[in-house]
Design a protein around this motif. Structure first.
Motif, mmCIF file in Angstrom:
data_model
loop_
_atom_site.group_PDB
_atom_site.id
_atom_site.type_symbol
_atom_site.label_atom_id
_atom_site.label_comp_id
_atom_site.label_asym_id
_atom_site.label_seq_id
_atom_site.Cartn_x
_atom_site.Cartn_y
_atom_site.Cartn_z
ATOM 1 N N ARG A 70 0.839 -1.225 0.234
ATOM 2 C CA ARG A 70 0.084 0.062 -0.082
ATOM 3 C C ARG A 70 0.982 1.297 0.165
ATOM 4 N N ILE A 71 2.089 1.037 0.289
ATOM 5 C CA ILE A 71 3.120 2.281 0.103
ATOM 6 C C ILE A 71 3.504 2.865 -1.210
ATOM 7 N N SER A 72 3.251 3.883 -1.407
ATOM 8 C CA SER A 72 3.607 4.682 -2.641
ATOM 9 C C SER A 72 4.640 5.975 -2.328
ATOM 10 N N ILE A 73 5.186 6.283 -3.290
ATOM 11 C CA ILE A 73 6.238 7.547 -3.275
ATOM 12 C C ILE A 73 5.583 8.501 -4.199
ATOM 13 N N ILE A 104 0.416 6.417 1.572
ATOM 14 C CA ILE A 104 -0.260 5.274 2.094
ATOM 15 C C ILE A 104 -1.786 5.147 1.833
ATOM 16 N N ARG A 105 -2.087 4.048 1.225
ATOM 17 C CA ARG A 105 -3.439 3.926 0.783
ATOM 18 C C ARG A 105 -4.188 3.388 1.907
ATOM 19 N N GLY A 106 -5.301 4.218 2.273
ATOM 20 C CA GLY A 106 -6.040 3.376 3.297
ATOM 21 C C GLY A 106 -5.537 4.344 4.608
ATOM 22 N N ALA A 107 -6.389 4.193 5.847
ATOM 23 C CA ALA A 107 -6.173 4.687 7.090
ATOM 24 C C ALA A 107 -5.105 4.182 7.694
ATOM 25 N N PHE A 108 -4.289 4.990 8.604
ATOM 26 C CA PHE A 108 -3.358 4.344 9.230
ATOM 27 C C PHE A 108 -2.971 5.341 10.623
ATOM 28 N N THR A 109 -2.358 4.759 11.507
ATOM 29 C CA THR A 109 -2.020 5.726 12.628
ATOM 30 C C THR A 109 -0.315 5.730 12.740
ATOM 31 N N PRO A 110 0.191 6.985 13.484
ATOM 32 C CA PRO A 110 1.558 7.104 13.385
ATOM 33 C C PRO A 110 2.271 5.733 13.963
ATOM 34 N N GLN A 111 1.606 5.231 14.844
ATOM 35 C CA GLN A 111 2.294 4.106 15.696
ATOM 36 C C GLN A 111 2.434 2.722 14.715
ATOM 37 N N ASP A 112 1.550 2.945 13.455
ATOM 38 C CA ASP A 112 1.494 1.771 12.450
ATOM 39 C C ASP A 112 3.110 1.927 11.658
ATOM 40 N N SER A 149 5.052 9.936 8.188
ATOM 41 C CA SER A 149 5.095 9.402 6.873
ATOM 42 C C SER A 149 6.057 10.070 6.141
ATOM 43 N N TYR A 150 6.816 11.110 6.722
ATOM 44 C CA TYR A 150 7.844 11.973 6.170
ATOM 45 C C TYR A 150 9.074 12.229 6.792
ATOM 46 N N THR A 175 -1.571 -7.023 5.802
ATOM 47 C CA THR A 175 -0.126 -7.569 5.535
ATOM 48 C C THR A 175 0.668 -6.428 5.603
ATOM 49 N N PRO A 176 1.977 -6.729 5.990
ATOM 50 C CA PRO A 176 3.113 -5.752 6.250
ATOM 51 C C PRO A 176 3.472 -5.103 5.055
ATOM 52 N N ALA A 177 3.950 -3.886 5.032
ATOM 53 C CA ALA A 177 4.268 -3.368 3.693
ATOM 54 C C ALA A 177 5.486 -2.492 4.179
ATOM 55 N N GLU A 178 6.224 -2.034 3.137
ATOM 56 C CA GLU A 178 7.623 -1.518 3.476
ATOM 57 C C GLU A 178 8.182 -0.876 2.254
#
Length: 708
Positions: A70-73, A104-112, A149-150, A175-178
């Protein structure tokens, strides 16, 4: 009333039980991610990957195959070099600001989100990972946004660059993403080096080694080991390359490791050759002729190290106006296209490569765009330039006749790079199919190519062909018009690598035929046929007359109701026995009511292809003569008579107009004299060795008498 209340309470209890059964929503617990090893002293070794991934890791220091996720640049094509999924490489200088930003596609929190520094260990295949944040704070030269994210590196340091790198991991219970970030250092130039030079690189000139530096590792990027002519000093601080070879050009790197074998710094050194720029097909020759309204592309090949942003295009002394909608430059800077030419577009175009620091010109090449001397586009009946193509289905294409604006179709065909722009490629080897190209058929009984009697003032055809082979053992028609008309029939000789061509033209009463023409494979050649109904049919190959013939044979009488068809690339016979050509076609031009002359043929060829190169005769260049005697200078180049007017004699950098076109000149003089003969091949100026007369001590007087 009480009984009614008891019933309601009973039903409510049943409903609550049902909701808390199989259909009940599960209770939310704490987010769980994949199990991780505990970090000992804030350092952990990444888990050893499977064998398939280990093999890939050995090819690169950045060893982990990131997960498609889900991670993009943002603006990846501008930020990252290359297109490796999950990894972003950028090239910077020490002290630069570097932005590591993800979407990041979708919702997330800083702790993620967790950021890591990946550390290279000397002679270890795996990288170690260290959490970037310590007690929630980044290193003192970095800033991290609130949502993590930055990451901003305010001042790039040695420890931040590759072989170390950065990684961010998203772990939100799914699913983990990196995403991996690799920061390369800009290489340091060592100056222009030539083959045979000795090159010495001392790391101490570019880096003050820390006291804890224990290991220095030299390598050539892209190679598994240093070249055999490279030697490292005993203390490891100096790399020496003796007798530089072509394969030694590239980037040499010195990586420094601490006493604990951790990577701490490196420097990259670029060993460069002198940059050269060459004109590239399909714009050969450099002097290009295009009519008003057409298009042209200038392309160059650059040998050496350069950056696309340092390539500049000029028209004359002025930069090309890239704001014009009809002018385009490719992303790598090596191709300039001008659409819909106007008279103001004619002139000199120059491609230059500027020095990045001084902006001085390192290398350049120029093109001359001219309006045709002989506008062979006049009086054209048909012109297929094979530029406008449409795919109807796989291997089935349509090209536009630019004169009639009607479509011509082909099977087992595609567009390919041609002599001028694009070309038609029939029966490419990777496709096992038998195809040909139909110019027109059925409704064209008034066409001269299939009924030459319609052209009482003549017919001419010009075709550029680059054949590869032919299928089958029978002959194949390169071009043919039926039921009568002009046909070029060829038989392929695989052993000798050429086609033997027979050219014939048939009317209702007579027939013209020229045999014995040979064209070689894998080379662009020009065939021109000009037919005079009351005279000869002449056939030219690369502007030279190869055969001419008056009508000698009577043809079959006209048969009513025959199909009219003109096509390229197939032979006669039943389907299973037909031969097909494998090769390229370009610039197919047909004139009705016009007989192209020998001078027009040579001019067309020169405008498209250029002159030469021509073989050389043996010649004498130095003469010692007595007073009053003469010497004959013989220009060694075997230039055909049609192109002889482009031969010049030059003395003291001045062209002698009275000697233009002369292959031999007789010189009478009584002092030293030096001259050269030269011609422009379309790609470069070809100059002979100087012709010299030695007779010192007298006043110079020479008279040139013409021979030939």
């Amino acid at each position: 009333m009480n009984s009614m209340r008891k019933v309601v309470i009973f039903l409510s209890i049943i409903l609550l039980c049902t909701r808390s059964g199989d259909g009940a929503a599960p209770k939310r617990g704490p987010k769980k991610g994949p199990k991780e090893k505990k970090v000992k002293e804030e350092v952990k070794v990444e888990k050893k990957p499977p064998a398939a991934r280990r093999q890939k890791q050995q090819q690169s220091e950045q060893i982990e195959e990131p997960i498609r996720s889900r991670i993009s640049i943002p603006n990846r094509e501008k930020v990252c070099e290359g297109d490796t999924i999950g990894s972003c490489t950028m090239t910077k200088n020490l002290g630069d600001r570097v932005d590591l930003k993800i979407g990041i596609r979708g919702a997330f929190t800083p702790q993620d989100l967790t950021w890591y520094r990946r550390v290279k260990v000397y002679e270890e295949p795996n990288l170690q990972t260290i959490p970037l944040l310590k007690n929630g704070r980044p290193p003192d030269n970095m800033y991290v946004s609130n949502n993590r994210s930055y990451v901003v590196i305010l001042h790039l340091r040695d420890y931040d660059v590759s072989s170390n790198s950065f990684k961010v991991v998203l772990n939100d219970g799914e699913t983990p993403a990196e995403q991996v970030f690799v920061i390369e250092l800009e290489p340091i130039g060592t100056g222009i080096k030539h083959v045979g030079d000795d090159v010495e690189i001392t790391i101490d000139k570019y880096l003050t080694l820390p006291t804890y530096a224990a290991y220095l590792y030299w390598y050539m990027e892209g190679k598994s080991e240093l070249p055999t002519n490279a030697e490292i000093s005993q203390n490891g601080h100096v790399l020496k390359i003796s007798n530089l070879q072509e394969e030694n050009y590239g980037i040499f790197t010195c990586a420094i490791y601490s006493t604990q074998k951790y990577f701490v710094a490196k420097r990259r050194f670029r060993v460069s050759r002198e940059v050269t720029i060459y004109p590239l097909s399909p714009v050969y020759p450099r002097e290009i002729f295009r009519p008003v309204g057409s298009s042209v592309s200038f392309a160059v090949r650059i040998i050496g190290d350069y950056k696309p942003e340092n390539i500049k295009w000029y028209k004359g002394l002025t930069k090309v106006d890239l704001d014009r909608t009809d002018i385009m430059v490719s992303d790598d800077g090596r191709n300039l296209t001008v659409l819909n030419l106007k008279k103001s577009d004619y002139g000199s175009y120059i491609c230059t490569l500027k020095d990045e620091e001084t902006q001085e010109t390192r290398a350049k090449t120029d093109f001359q765009l001219s309006q045709p001397v002989f506008d062979h586009y006049g009086d054209i009946a048909h012109y297929w330039d094979f530029e406008m193509m449409q795919h109807r289905e796989e291997s089935h294409v349509e090209f536009l006749d630019t004169i009639s604006h009607k479509k011509s179709t082909g099977t087992c065909a595609r567009s390919s790079e041609g002599l001028v722009g694009n070309s038609l490629y029939l029966n490419m080897k990777r496709k096992r199919c038998n195809g040909f190209f139909t110019l027109y058929k059925d409704t064209y009984a008034d066409e001269c190519l299939t009924e030459p009697d319609n052209c009482i003032d003549g017919l001419s055809l010009s075709l550029w062909l680059n054949p590869n082979s032919a299928t089958g053992d029978d002959f194949v028609y390169l071009v043919c018009g039926e039921p009568r008309g002009l046909c070029l029939k060829g038989k392929y000789n695989e052993a000798k690598g050429h086609f033997t061509i027979s050219v014939s033209l048939t009317t209702t009463e007579r027939r013209w035929k020229v045999d014995g023409l040979r064209i070689v494979i894998e080379e662009w050649q020009n065939i021109v046929v000009s037919w005079d109904p009351i005279g000869e049919m002449r056939v030219y190959l690369n502007s030279e007359l190869k055969g001419s013939q008056f009508a000698e044979e009577k043809a079959q009488p006209r048969v009513a109701g025959e199909q009219h068809i003109a096509y390229l690339g197939k032979g006669p016979g039943e389907e299973k026995d037909i031969s097909y050509i494998n090769g390229l076609y370009d610039e197919l031009v047909i004139w009705y009511q016009r007989v192209i002359s020998a001078k027009e043929t040579s001019t067309m060829f020169l405008q498209v292809r250029g002159m030469g190169p021509y073989p050389e005769d043996e010649s004498t260049y130095e003469f010692e003569i007595a007073e009053g005697e003469s010497a004959t200078f013989h220009c060694p180049y075997q230039i055909p008579l049609l192109f002889r007017s482009h031969l010049n004699w030059v003395r003291d950098d001045h062209i002698l107009p009275e000697l233009r076109g002369r292959s031999d000149v007789r010189v009478i003089g009584d002092t030293m004299l030096s001259m050269t003969c030269q011609y422009f091949s379309g790609a470069r100026l070809v100059i002979s060795d100087p012709f010299k007369i030695k007779f010192p001590g007298k006043f110079c007087l020479f008279i040139c008498l013409f021979i030939h």
